[in-house]
Design a protein around this motif. Structure first.
Motif, PDB file in Angstrom:
ATOM      1  N   ILE A   1      84.806  38.765  55.306  1.00 45.18           N
ATOM      2  CA  ILE A   1      84.862  39.387  55.049  1.00 45.18           C
ATOM      3  C   ILE A   1      83.470  40.692  54.691  1.00 45.18           C
ATOM      4  CG2 ILE A   1      86.886  39.364  54.867  1.00 45.18           C
ATOM      5  CD1 ILE A   1      86.596  40.230  51.503  1.00 45.18           C
ATOM      6  N   GLU A   2      83.966  42.385  55.385  1.00 48.52           N
ATOM      7  CA  GLU A   2      82.526  42.852  55.416  1.00 48.52           C
ATOM      8  C   GLU A   2      83.404  44.140  53.927  1.00 48.52           C
ATOM      9  OE1 GLU A   2      79.214  45.951  57.500  1.00 48.52           O
ATOM     10  OE2 GLU A   2      81.249  44.579  58.846  1.00 48.52           O
ATOM     11  N   VAL A   3      82.830  44.236  53.386  1.00 51.69           N
ATOM     12  CA  VAL A   3      82.596  45.173  52.683  1.00 51.69           C
ATOM     13  C   VAL A   3      81.708  45.757  52.113  1.00 51.69           C
ATOM     14  CG1 VAL A   3      84.328  45.193  50.700  1.00 51.69           C
ATOM     15  CG2 VAL A   3      84.823  43.783  51.374  1.00 51.69           C
ATOM     16  N   PRO A   4      81.895  47.111  51.555  1.00 52.66           N
ATOM     17  CA  PRO A   4      80.128  47.723  50.917  1.00 52.66           C
ATOM     18  C   PRO A   4      80.433  47.821  49.737  1.00 52.66           C
ATOM     19  CG  PRO A   4      81.998  49.703  50.882  1.00 52.66           C
ATOM     20  CD  PRO A   4      82.683  48.100  51.665  1.00 52.66           C
ATOM     21  N   ILE A   5      78.846  47.546  49.001  1.00 49.95           N
ATOM     22  CA  ILE A   5      78.389  47.668  47.425  1.00 49.95           C
ATOM     23  C   ILE A   5      77.315  49.393  47.919  1.00 49.95           C
ATOM     24  CG2 ILE A   5      78.756  45.437  47.388  1.00 49.95           C
ATOM     25  CD1 ILE A   5      75.177  45.778  47.369  1.00 49.95           C
ATOM     26  N   ALA A   6      77.716  49.385  46.370  1.00 51.80           N
ATOM     27  CA  ALA A   6      77.336  50.607  45.392  1.00 51.80           C
ATOM     28  C   ALA A   6      77.182  50.729  44.200  1.00 51.80           C
ATOM     29  CB  ALA A   6      77.998  52.263  46.306  1.00 51.80           C
ATOM     30  N   HIS A   7      76.077  50.018  44.053  1.00 51.30           N
ATOM     31  CA  HIS A   7      76.255  49.608  42.000  1.00 51.30           C
ATOM     32  C   HIS A   7      73.865  49.633  41.801  1.00 51.30           C
ATOM     33  CE1 HIS A   7      76.511  45.438  44.203  1.00 51.30           C
ATOM     34  NE2 HIS A   7      75.018  45.172  43.337  1.00 51.30           N
ATOM     35  N   GLY A   8      74.132  49.693  40.715  1.00 52.74           N
ATOM     36  CA  GLY A   8      72.052  49.323  40.234  1.00 52.74           C
ATOM     37  C   GLY A   8      72.503  48.668  38.971  1.00 52.74           C
ATOM     38  N   GLU A   9      73.718  48.054  38.939  1.00 50.61           N
ATOM     39  CA  GLU A   9      73.957  46.855  38.217  1.00 50.61           C
ATOM     40  C   GLU A   9      74.921  46.344  38.178  1.00 50.61           C
ATOM     41  OE1 GLU A   9      74.005  47.604  33.466  1.00 50.61           O
ATOM     42  OE2 GLU A   9      73.190  50.066  34.289  1.00 50.61           O
ATOM     43  N   GLY A  10      74.679  45.585  39.388  1.00 47.36           N
ATOM     44  CA  GLY A  10      76.051  44.495  39.756  1.00 47.36           C
ATOM     45  C   GLY A  10      75.081  43.300  40.084  1.00 47.36           C
TER      46      GLY A  10
ATOM     47  N   THR B   1      74.603  43.006  35.052  1.00 46.11           N
ATOM     48  CA  THR B   1      73.723  44.003  34.824  1.00 46.11           C
ATOM     49  C   THR B   1      72.520  44.156  36.082  1.00 46.11           C
ATOM     50  OG1 THR B   1      71.980  43.569  33.025  1.00 46.11           O
ATOM     51  CG2 THR B   1      71.905  41.273  34.146  1.00 46.11           C
ATOM     52  N   THR B   2      71.332  44.723  35.232  1.00 48.06           N
ATOM     53  CA  THR B   2      70.241  45.808  35.864  1.00 48.06           C
ATOM     54  C   THR B   2      70.580  44.526  37.467  1.00 48.06           C
ATOM     55  OG1 THR B   2      69.635  46.404  34.359  1.00 48.06           O
ATOM     56  CG2 THR B   2      68.405  46.459  36.476  1.00 48.06           C
ATOM     57  N   ASN B   3      70.133  45.511  38.933  1.00 48.16           N
ATOM     58  CA  ASN B   3      69.945  44.725  40.286  1.00 48.16           C
ATOM     59  C   ASN B   3      68.570  44.058  39.816  1.00 48.16           C
ATOM     60  OD1 ASN B   3      72.113  44.954  41.071  1.00 48.16           O
ATOM     61  ND2 ASN B   3      71.802  46.513  42.035  1.00 48.16           N
ATOM     62  N   GLU B   4      68.149  42.695  40.868  1.00 43.82           N
ATOM     63  CA  GLU B   4      66.811  42.249  40.703  1.00 43.82           C
ATOM     64  C   GLU B   4      65.778  42.961  41.166  1.00 43.82           C
ATOM     65  OE1 GLU B   4      66.547  37.296  41.236  1.00 43.82           O
ATOM     66  OE2 GLU B   4      66.652  38.177  42.988  1.00 43.82           O
ATOM     67  N   SER B   5      66.840  44.283  42.028  1.00 43.87           N
ATOM     68  CA  SER B   5      65.368  44.539  42.412  1.00 43.87           C
ATOM     69  C   SER B   5      65.388  46.327  41.523  1.00 43.87           C
ATOM     70  CB  SER B   5      65.961  45.246  44.483  1.00 43.87           C
ATOM     71  OG  SER B   5      67.494  46.654  43.713  1.00 43.87           O
ATOM     72  N   ALA B   6      65.775  46.075  40.759  1.00 50.86           N
ATOM     73  CA  ALA B   6      65.497  46.964  39.775  1.00 50.86           C
ATOM     74  C   ALA B   6      66.421  48.183  40.389  1.00 50.86           C
ATOM     75  CB  ALA B   6      64.893  47.493  39.203  1.00 50.86           C
ATOM     76  N   ARG B   7      66.813  48.137  42.272  1.00 52.44           N
ATOM     77  CA  ARG B   7      67.227  49.995  42.519  1.00 52.44           C
ATOM     78  C   ARG B   7      68.960  49.871  42.650  1.00 52.44           C
ATOM     79  NH1 ARG B   7      66.605  49.518  47.436  1.00 52.44           N
ATOM     80  NH2 ARG B   7      65.629  47.422  47.456  1.00 52.44           N
ATOM     81  N   PHE B   8      69.557  50.801  41.855  1.00 52.08           N
ATOM     82  CA  PHE B   8      70.288  51.323  43.388  1.00 52.08           C
ATOM     83  C   PHE B   8      70.561  50.709  44.498  1.00 52.08           C
ATOM     84  CE2 PHE B   8      74.142  53.999  44.648  1.00 52.08           C
ATOM     85  CZ  PHE B   8      75.269  54.024  44.314  1.00 52.08           C
TER      86      PHE B   8
ATOM     87  N   THR C   1      74.949  31.340  52.741  1.00 48.73           N
ATOM     88  CA  THR C   1      74.856  31.748  51.086  1.00 48.73           C
ATOM     89  C   THR C   1      73.122  31.180  50.578  1.00 48.73           C
ATOM     90  OG1 THR C   1      74.990  29.476  49.317  1.00 48.73           O
ATOM     91  CG2 THR C   1      77.207  31.269  50.114  1.00 48.73           C
ATOM     92  N   GLY C   2      73.072  32.157  49.704  1.00 50.50           N
ATOM     93  CA  GLY C   2      71.418  32.106  49.888  1.00 50.50           C
ATOM     94  C   GLY C   2      70.669  33.152  49.323  1.00 50.50           C
ATOM     95  N   PRO C   3      69.631  33.285  48.851  1.00 52.71           N
ATOM     96  CA  PRO C   3      68.871  34.544  48.229  1.00 52.71           C
ATOM     97  C   PRO C   3      68.382  35.311  48.863  1.00 52.71           C
ATOM     98  CG  PRO C   3      67.613  32.631  47.897  1.00 52.71           C
ATOM     99  CD  PRO C   3      68.359  32.001  48.553  1.00 52.71           C
ATOM    100  N   GLU C   4      67.951  35.111  50.082  1.00 57.18           N
ATOM    101  CA  GLU C   4      67.830  36.071  51.083  1.00 57.18           C
ATOM    102  C   GLU C   4      69.243  37.176  51.662  1.00 57.18           C
ATOM    103  OE1 GLU C   4      69.457  32.899  53.276  1.00 57.18           O
ATOM    104  OE2 GLU C   4      68.159  33.079  51.790  1.00 57.18           O
ATOM    105  N   VAL C   5      70.540  36.249  51.195  1.00 49.63           N
ATOM    106  CA  VAL C   5      71.902  37.277  51.606  1.00 49.63           C
ATOM    107  C   VAL C   5      72.469  38.068  49.980  1.00 49.63           C
ATOM    108  CG1 VAL C   5      72.186  36.290  53.586  1.00 49.63           C
ATOM    109  CG2 VAL C   5      73.027  34.987  51.855  1.00 49.63           C
ATOM    110  N   ASN C   6      71.762  37.585  49.006  1.00 47.34           N
ATOM    111  CA  ASN C   6      72.382  37.678  47.430  1.00 47.34           C
ATOM    112  C   ASN C   6      72.072  39.455  47.434  1.00 47.34           C
ATOM    113  OD1 ASN C   6      72.541  38.156  45.102  1.00 47.34           O
ATOM    114  ND2 ASN C   6      72.307  36.113  44.847  1.00 47.34           N
ATOM    115  N   PRO C   7      72.439  40.894  47.950  1.00 49.26           N
ATOM    116  CA  PRO C   7      72.123  41.816  47.539  1.00 49.26           C
ATOM    117  C   PRO C   7      71.608  41.866  46.023  1.00 49.26           C
ATOM    118  CG  PRO C   7      74.059  41.685  47.078  1.00 49.26           C
ATOM    119  CD  PRO C   7      74.184  40.372  48.073  1.00 49.26           C
TER     120      PRO C   7
END
Length: 227
Positions: free
Chosen positions: A135-144, A102-109, A173-179
């Motif tokens: 591993i390093e992988v990109p994200i691109a989403h508004g509802e992730g 569902t919608t990102n916590e930031s409400a942004r893409f 892990t933690g909220p500070e690294v949770n996009p």
């Protein structure tokens, strides 16, 4: 083997997936959803994009396309299925896996590179990595943002069906690294079978050495390991 990449109206990562798979020597074919799965299908990708403009909910309309009944039947027969980004949303909406995006916590893409911690190394999708590897992988989403009720999440974790979590470069892990605010930093989960997986990050965009990191290769190699 031939991996069928299902194209819906609004898919836009199907060609990326095709190119990435072919770079790895895996035969791939883009399939229009109305045409159904070809008989020679030995793997399935539900690619990223904005199927049907994310109308109603992201993935909701594509999940009700007749081809998804074929995808579920194939998955039940052991055919490997990988849903990426919008494909992960479709996978959840169609019942391939638990939960919802569902919608990102930031409400942004959000479009950026993230770190993922490999939670298991004994599935086709993670056999190329070590448990705990980052591993390093990109994200691109508004509802992730991955959401699931607490009881079901506990079951997923007890059954070791969480595949990846967002983390920092050291694996913490933690909220500070949770996009996006995903519950328990979940970035990818397994279905009832280990040959079915959905994840929000884009492994196909971390596969070609000419355009950046290649940490996503091992995930796509899962189609060979499932054969």
């Amino acid at each position: 083997m031939t991996v069928s990449i299902v194209r819906f109206g609004g898919s836009n990562c199907d060609r990326d997936a095709e190119r990435a798979l072919e770079h790895l020597g895996i035969d791939a074919e883009i399939v229009w959803h109305e045409d159904g799965l070809p008989e020679n299908t030995t793997g399935i990708v539900l690619p990223g994009g904005f199927s049907y403009g994310d109308y109603l909910r992201a993935g909701a309309m594509a999940a009700r396309s007749p081809i998804m009944a074929e995808v579920r039947e194939a998955a039940d027969e052991g055919v490997p299925v990988l849903g990426v980004c919008n494909g992960a949303q479709i996978g959840c909406e169609s019942g391939l896996t638990e939960g919802a995006f569902t919608t990102n916590e930031s409400a942004r893409f959000q479009c950026e590179h993230v770190y993922l911690r490999v939670e298991r190394d004994d599935t086709p999708w993670t056999e190329a990595y070590d448990e705990g590897e980052v591993i390093e992988v990109p994200i691109a989403h508004g509802e992730g943002r991955y959401e699931v009720d607490d009881d079901r999440l506990a079951e997923l974790e007890d059954d070791d069906r969480v595949l990846f979590r967002y983390c920092d470069e050291n694996g913490e892990t933690g909220p500070e690294v949770n996009p996006n605010g995903s519950k328990h930093n979940v970035a990818g989960v397994l279905g009832d079978r280990e040959t079915v997986a959905v994840l929000m990050p884009h492994p196909e965009r971390a596969t070609l050495p000419d355009v950046g990191p290649t940490d996503g290769q091992g995930i796509l190699e899962g189609f060979e390991k499932s054969a």
